[in-house]
Design a protein around this motif. Sequence first.
Motif, PDB file in Angstrom:
ATOM      1  N   GLY A  41      32.498   1.832  -8.644  1.00  0.00           N
ATOM      2  CA  GLY A  41      32.154   2.323  -7.308  1.00  0.00           C
ATOM      3  C   GLY A  41      32.544   3.771  -7.142  1.00  0.00           C
ATOM      4  O   GLY A  41      33.444   4.105  -6.383  1.00  0.00           O
ATOM      5  N   GLU A  42      31.797   4.618  -7.809  1.00  0.00           N
ATOM      6  CA  GLU A  42      32.168   6.029  -7.870  1.00  0.00           C
ATOM      7  C   GLU A  42      30.908   6.843  -8.058  1.00  0.00           C
ATOM      8  O   GLU A  42      30.063   6.483  -8.873  1.00  0.00           O
ATOM      9  CB  GLU A  42      33.106   6.210  -9.065  1.00  0.00           C
ATOM     10  N   GLY A  43      30.786   7.937  -7.335  1.00  0.00           N
ATOM     11  CA  GLY A  43      29.649   8.816  -7.498  1.00  0.00           C
ATOM     12  C   GLY A  43      29.819   9.729  -8.697  1.00  0.00           C
ATOM     13  O   GLY A  43      30.776   9.622  -9.464  1.00  0.00           O
ATOM     14  N   MET A  91      29.726  13.156  -8.321  1.00  0.00           N
ATOM     15  CA  MET A  91      30.185  14.485  -7.902  1.00  0.00           C
ATOM     16  C   MET A  91      31.710  14.533  -7.919  1.00  0.00           C
ATOM     17  O   MET A  91      32.373  13.608  -7.420  1.00  0.00           O
ATOM     18  CB  MET A  91      29.697  14.789  -6.480  1.00  0.00           C
ATOM     19  N   THR A 146      35.315  16.176  -6.595  1.00  0.00           N
ATOM     20  CA  THR A 146      35.766  16.492  -5.233  1.00  0.00           C
ATOM     21  C   THR A 146      35.345  17.909  -4.854  1.00  0.00           C
ATOM     22  O   THR A 146      35.515  18.835  -5.652  1.00  0.00           O
ATOM     23  CB  THR A 146      37.297  16.377  -5.161  1.00  0.00           C
ATOM     24  N   SER A 154      38.511   7.763  -1.040  1.00  0.00           N
ATOM     25  CA  SER A 154      37.739   7.798  -2.288  1.00  0.00           C
ATOM     26  C   SER A 154      36.255   8.030  -2.086  1.00  0.00           C
ATOM     27  O   SER A 154      35.649   8.841  -2.790  1.00  0.00           O
ATOM     28  CB  SER A 154      37.930   6.484  -3.055  1.00  0.00           C
ATOM     29  N   LYS A 155      35.650   7.274  -1.179  1.00  0.00           N
ATOM     30  CA  LYS A 155      34.189   7.214  -1.156  1.00  0.00           C
ATOM     31  C   LYS A 155      33.588   8.347  -0.318  1.00  0.00           C
ATOM     32  O   LYS A 155      32.744   9.090  -0.801  1.00  0.00           O
ATOM     33  CB  LYS A 155      33.732   5.848  -0.631  1.00  0.00           C
ATOM     34  N   THR A 214      37.849   9.621  -5.527  1.00  0.00           N
ATOM     35  CA  THR A 214      38.291   8.381  -6.192  1.00  0.00           C
ATOM     36  C   THR A 214      39.549   8.581  -7.033  1.00  0.00           C
ATOM     37  O   THR A 214      40.437   7.751  -7.045  1.00  0.00           O
ATOM     38  CB  THR A 214      37.180   7.822  -7.102  1.00  0.00           C
ATOM     39  N   GLY A 215      39.602   9.697  -7.753  1.00  0.00           N
ATOM     40  CA  GLY A 215      40.716   9.901  -8.672  1.00  0.00           C
ATOM     41  C   GLY A 215      42.023  10.306  -8.016  1.00  0.00           C
ATOM     42  O   GLY A 215      43.054  10.350  -8.673  1.00  0.00           O
TER      43      GLY A 215
END
Lengths: 390, 390
Positions: free
Chosen positions: A41-43, A45, A47, A240-241, A246-247
């Motif tokens: 569940g991560e795009g 792009m 940050t 995150s989203k 996320t990281g």
Amino acid sequence: MTDLSLLSSLRREAREAPASGIVDVVNHGRTRPGLIPLWVGEGDMSTPAFIAEAATRSLVAGETFYTWQRGIPELREALARYISRLYGKTYEAERFYVTGSGMQALQIAVRMLVGSGDEVVVPTPAWPNFGAAIGIAGATPVPVPMQLSNAGWTLDLDRLAGAITPATRVICVNSPANPTGWTASREELAAILALARRHGLWIIADEIYGRFVYDGSERAPSFRDVMDAEDRIVFVQTFSKNWAMTGWRVGWLEAPPALGDVIENLIQYATSGVAVFIQRACIAALDQGEGFIAHQIARARAGRDIVCRGLSATGRVRFAEPAGAFYLFFSVDGEDDTRRLAIRLVDEANVGLAPGTAFGAGGERFLRLCFARKAEDLEEAVARLARALT
Amino acid sequence: MTDLSLLSSLRREAREAPASGIVDVVNHGRTRPGLIPLWVGEGDMSTPAFIAEAATRSLVAGETFYTWQRGIPELREALARYISRLYGKTYEAERFYVTGSGMQALQIAVRMLVGSGDEVVVPTPAWPNFGAAIGIAGATPVPVPMQLSNAGWTLDLDRLAGAITPATRVICVNSPANPTGWTASREELAAILALARRHGLWIIADEIYGRFVYDGSERAPSFRDVMDAEDRIVFVQTFSKNWAMTGWRVGWLEAPPALGDVIENLIQYATSGVAVFIQRACIAALDQGEGFIAHQIARARAGRDIVCRGLSATGRVRFAEPAGAFYLFFSVDGEDDTRRLAIRLVDEANVGLAPGTAFGAGGERFLRLCFARKAEDLEEAVARLARALT
């Protein structure tokens, strides 16, 4: 034998904590050149610079010391501003507690509310970490499978009520939902809240995908629209989203201020707070992030159209067009073993998907695809999947 | 009444988690101008630039995505190099697991090993978070008070053995110790290990102050000097002290590789890993940090001399000169209520100390002073304390 003896000396609930069913497939395909990873569940792009630079400035200023366990006051104020604006009511900073990830917000909510012998009702398919966090705490997750029909995914409220026993302490509600995209209406949220009130239960509300809706609204319906201040609801949230963080491992809890001392202690004895320089980045995200969120949502809407259209065209897949979140959860005719199918799609299509087996009761025959990604990648992924599936 | 009803609906172990007895005094004095804060375990230097810049470079490079739950391979390799060099044996990267603080390393160790009905033996006075983490997990910390005599603080091994019951699962050993400075000899560590082996117990080893010793050694004796690879020992560690990274919230676990899957799952369901940009900073700390550590230890040695000499001169205090860590733990003749005394010393001396009541059985009549600070501050603090105490 030594290894077995070591393992058998561990606490049962820890030893039996399930591995993520997603990681299993990720490990199979992690190193494949050219693989399009749509499994987590991560795009795609990183940050935005205006957020990362706020962290850098704080580091240069030497903000590297212990800080407030509940979060720095400036971030709690920023959270109150953000939530107040988005939900159209005034929320006080005292309701917000900064955590080391949305996962930690969930962990703390669980540890605050349940232990051995307690039950937690969880509509499924669901993010696997709900059940795992509950199980590690010694409590039992009780799944309530949702149904997929031509009307989309639905939660049967009678079935939800029927899952409540004298041991039930909490209902987990994730809307918009990972992995199904189910998005509760205001009326459904009111009905769930009424049920919780009637039985004296807490609600753990996961509305982290609340901005990712595709009907043109600014946000999904929320328990905030139907609750009173004293209701037993804890919101678990993440940076995150919305802000591609996320990281960073940072999130927050929103809960009645009466719980403040308990939450502070649980934070103290979990990770003892969040780095100030990360919190500075969070303030930038909340205060200056609306343009980026709009960009992300427009991108996800386009991605949703690509994957829905492309997979429909195969004639072999079945899904409900997701109203929220950024996943397509689909089944493939004649394919029952989705773990094996996910492995095959890595090998033959070079596309990474998450097997539905990871998401519990009712999800076994599905695959999850994350469409928070640039159109070009999604077009290519869909073309590859179509070739492999037809 | 609503607040009481909300609180009473929480899990008992969470509701009853003790507030830190240090924070109580900190809150009393936090905003006083000119106060010299010696109450928490933190120096006065911000993180060195070579460490912070490694984080900044990673942020600029866009390393803001999810990563390995056990820590990035480069950091696990750097930990193996650091520990191998310091302890004179070869340790594999597979033994090391990156955590979101030393506190989280402890939380995960506790959750891996104990739950309801289990007992954990903890020599006291001790860092309060040991007992609190054990209690939140539903287990019971069993204190074994140490003695202060002219020979310094000693741990009575017969008393330690006498505290073991059929419910005991773990012994916590913190050496060099916070708050007493007690530093176990190699022979004492061997005896504790023999006891643990005989009863099939795990040891949670907190050797985070292992570099802060004042006899000219490079490090304190360690369980690593006496153990076999298959012994049931989990080391909890932090980057906070050696590298002035208290605010970063990053640490590590060292444990037999057979536990890897269990530890990975517990990390997954706690905070799901540590930010890559923080891990890059940790690599810089481990690989290039020896000069900074030497500087810190020299400073702490000077600080120790200042506070020991200055407080001795009052003729009213009693302490054992600490062999390790960076605290002076002292009693004041005729002063029994150290919480009240700590408050008075904030008000009258403008110096922040931690009351011994925070550290459990045997510590009640003491105050803890952190001497990891520049000489000028410590000279001034001691002068102020001497005036207030004489």
